[in-house]
Design a protein around this motif. Structure first.
Motif, mmCIF file in Angstrom:
data_model
loop_
_atom_site.group_PDB
_atom_site.id
_atom_site.type_symbol
_atom_site.label_atom_id
_atom_site.label_comp_id
_atom_site.label_asym_id
_atom_site.label_seq_id
_atom_site.Cartn_x
_atom_site.Cartn_y
_atom_site.Cartn_z
ATOM 1 N N SER A 245 0.838 -1.202 0.000
ATOM 2 C CA SER A 245 0.000 0.000 0.000
ATOM 3 C C SER A 245 0.875 1.255 0.000
ATOM 4 O O SER A 245 2.055 1.216 0.359
ATOM 5 C CB SER A 245 -0.925 0.000 1.222
ATOM 6 O OG SER A 245 -0.187 -0.125 2.415
ATOM 7 N N ASP A 246 0.277 2.378 -0.412
ATOM 8 C CA ASP A 246 1.034 3.625 -0.527
ATOM 9 C C ASP A 246 1.626 4.035 0.818
ATOM 10 O O ASP A 246 1.015 3.841 1.873
ATOM 11 C CB ASP A 246 0.123 4.755 -1.023
ATOM 12 C CG ASP A 246 -0.179 4.606 -2.502
ATOM 13 O OD1 ASP A 246 0.508 3.807 -3.179
ATOM 14 O OD2 ASP A 246 -1.107 5.289 -2.978
ATOM 15 N N VAL A 247 2.799 4.623 0.738
ATOM 16 C CA VAL A 247 3.491 5.090 1.937
ATOM 17 C C VAL A 247 3.312 6.602 2.053
ATOM 18 O O VAL A 247 3.511 7.332 1.079
ATOM 19 C CB VAL A 247 4.993 4.740 1.850
ATOM 20 C CG1 VAL A 247 5.731 5.232 3.097
ATOM 21 C CG2 VAL A 247 5.185 3.242 1.666
ATOM 22 N N ASP A 248 2.923 7.058 3.216
ATOM 23 C CA ASP A 248 2.873 8.497 3.503
ATOM 24 C C ASP A 248 4.321 8.996 3.514
ATOM 25 O O ASP A 248 5.111 8.599 4.380
ATOM 26 C CB ASP A 248 2.187 8.703 4.862
ATOM 27 C CG ASP A 248 2.055 10.171 5.237
ATOM 28 O OD1 ASP A 248 0.948 10.567 5.616
ATOM 29 O OD2 ASP A 248 3.055 10.911 5.174
ATOM 30 N N VAL A 249 4.649 9.881 2.565
ATOM 31 C CA VAL A 249 6.069 10.263 2.437
ATOM 32 C C VAL A 249 6.542 11.092 3.627
ATOM 33 O O VAL A 249 7.746 11.142 3.894
ATOM 34 C CB VAL A 249 6.359 11.013 1.112
ATOM 35 C CG1 VAL A 249 6.230 10.069 -0.072
ATOM 36 C CG2 VAL A 249 5.467 12.216 0.958
ATOM 37 N N ASP A 250 5.635 11.716 4.343
ATOM 38 C CA ASP A 250 6.048 12.491 5.512
ATOM 39 C C ASP A 250 6.208 11.604 6.748
ATOM 40 O O ASP A 250 7.218 11.666 7.436
ATOM 41 C CB ASP A 250 5.040 13.606 5.794
ATOM 42 C CG ASP A 250 5.002 14.609 4.652
ATOM 43 O OD1 ASP A 250 6.084 14.932 4.122
ATOM 44 O OD2 ASP A 250 3.902 15.045 4.272
#
Lengths: 380, 380
Positions: A245-250
């Motif tokens: 799943s997508d990773v929160d870049v922050d």
């Protein structure tokens, strides 16, 4: 479709037969989720299955049949691509119909397992038409007013929703359901202050195609052939990787991990619990495992923790230190319960406020379809 | 024996070629473990390889050759069962000799990878004969006076041991080496107070036969055949299970977990660090992964942690949140470094004293043979 698994399927954990653990109304079962054995009956609700051709959709049907869920009519819905396909259920053959906003006028209950965008469009349409929705997607889980329910844990959260009167109830994410089914009995007893969770997640969470790709890749790897990577961008066979799943870049957390964080707070109806998680896909077909470290608000001995778990609805304890026998994904596959073992005092703490657990649960059953059907049973 | 891997072996992670990362004397390398490129030379030590026919023994030879370890003579030793076998090394063919107490009179250095009981008997005999031992087993790791060394971390612990003058240096357990290679740079900067570790351990840690059984079982599972269980008492293919080492029936921790606890304290030379671990075998061939939650003595930002890791000897950072690219066992396989990613602030804490990491390292290389050869290099 309701065939017995082949030996190959059993060995892959793809077709393992239930060990006959169809839930009964025992002292462990919560009252409202006791099964109502009925099958097709004129007094049952009119049921729609949305996304019937997917892995979870197919499992809905298996579980409805196994549990003799009462229904007066059954409607099979899917995207236009799957419309026209035939589906066998309970001795009858159904033609899959295209899911539209007008699909629900003659339905009291819809079990949804569709993509997020289809769900966002059609679940409110179903609810508006008076059809009560149990949704397996993440579309409405964090929406105010939508109960997020694991029946063994917080069935009271859905008390205002009535069958055939509309409304949406959300099924939590698989890794949340499996973790909390095991952890909540301890939380209710002494309070969980903080959880550190590392997951070992099966292919099934990414759908039927991911399971097929894992099998294909494994054959390719064994034969020394180039690896097919249509579903995931890297080799899965004989490998593992951080959840897709997508990773929160922050923050650096992926969506699967944030579901664990946010859904736990909603299900437990508290802001006081702290969760960190690391979600990982492992080359296993259909049951997740999770290593869980608990920081508790009050001391709890291992014997007390084990007793809480042994008495908990939906939990089976396998915790034989002498024989090194603990839960595995294959033991959990095709079974209803969440299996718990490695119940230990956390020796990294000076007090008795730390417990380690290792849990396994079938991702498609308790992690998805079974939990949704249990929610539906609680509506009856 | 020093063959290039077949494509099948590469796909299984059994024969993946090194990506050319043979360590060089860069600013990252610690001075004493810099390679001395020499190969066979009259001024080199007389070397014995004990347990040469095992997975780690074979890897000793590969690494000695790759790093041009200097030696004047080489002796291949194993149990009576393997005596007489032929082993190729550096262009010569050696006959495996039976390991006895008299094997070491003409040796300066012995790399041991034998069973615990053979090691307990023969490593002291070697030391008494003036042969310096680097031992990969657990036999002497916790013995007072025996340095337990990861060269990047605590090479100073072995400063009193000289080549050819006897003495035993212990190689830590694979999961300890891999965890601490990644965590120590952070520990040295701010101090690690507590670690919660969950492992994803490869078949190789249980030896060559376990790797072969995993491959065999996988074929059997795919073909729907009964599963062969000679090494582990349960199916490993498409499954995972709590580590196979003995479980302390009182504590509930298995030996692998207790190694992590005890060896960390010895390597860091402190009693103040707290560790809890859950060790799990996953169906991967030869590289371990570990999910590590760190509680720190002082705040550390993610950028600071990443910089420490990027500058650390023996560590490669793969931490691309945007592309969801993080370490995997296959990336680590056949490479020397420990790969670190998922470097995050622990959001379950209110302060900045928590960091999550995900690490992967080749169990046979850095987890065993490479670390031992690095220790030997530090003796030169």
């Amino acid at each position: 479709m309701m065939h017995a698994p082949t030996q190959k399927q059993s060995m892959l954990g793809q077709g393992r037969l239930s060990r006959g653990r169809v839930a009964q109304c025992t002292r462990k079962s919560i009252r409202r989720s006791c099964q109502v054995r009925a099958g097709k009956t004129s007094t049952g609700p009119r049921v729609a299955i949305v996304g019937v051709t997917g892995a979870v959709g197919m499992e809905f049907l298996q579980i409805l049949k196994q549990r003799d869920f009462p229904y007066s009519s059954m409607k099979m819905l899917a995207s236009a691509r799957s419309a026209g396909k035939k589906v066998d259920f309970d001795g009858e053959t159904y033609t899959v119909e295209e899911l539209t906003e007008n699909s629900f006028g003659d339905c009291d209950l819809a079990l949804f397992s569709a993509g997020g965008s289809a769900t966002k469009k059609f679940a409110p349409a179903a609810s508006d038409a008076g059809c009560t929705v149990v949704d397996n997607s993440s579309a409405f889980r964090m929406t105010d007013g939508v109960p997020l329910v694991v029946p063994e844990i917080n069935v009271e959260a859905m008390k205002d929703i009535k069958l055939g009167k509309g409304g949406i109830i959300a099924n939590p994410n698989c890794s949340t359901i499996i973790a909390l089914t095991a952890v909540t009995p301890i939380h209710k007893a002494v309070g969980v202050k903080r959880m550190v969770v590392s997951t070992y997640q099966a292919a099934s969470g990414a759908g039927q195609a991911a399971m097929e790709e894992l099998e294909l890749q494994t054959r390719e790897a064994l034969d020394g052939k180039p690896i097919t990577t249509n579903i995931f961008p890297r080799q899965y066979a004989f490998n593992l990787f951080s959840h897709n799943s997508d990773v929160d870049v922050d923050l650096g957390y992926n969506e699967e991990e944030m579901k664990l964080v946010k859904e736990t707070a909603k299900i437990w109806n508290t802001k006081d619990v702290k969760v960190t998680g690391t979600c990982v896909r492992v080359p296993v077909m259909r049951a997740h495992a999770e290593s869980i470290n608990l920081e508790l608000n009050a001391p709890l001995t291992v014997d007390e923790a084990r007793k809480l778990l042994e008495n908990a609805a939906g939990v089976s304890v396998i915790d034989n230190r002498k024989e090194n026998d603990f839960p595995t994904p294959l033991v959990a596959s095709y079974n209803d319960d969440v299996y718990v073992g490695r119940i230990r005092r956390d020796i990294s703490r000076d007090d008795d406020c730390g417990i380690d657990l290792f849990v396994c649960g079938d991702q498609i059953r308790k992690g998805a379809a079974l939990n949704a059907v249990q929610i539906a049973e609680a509506l009856l």
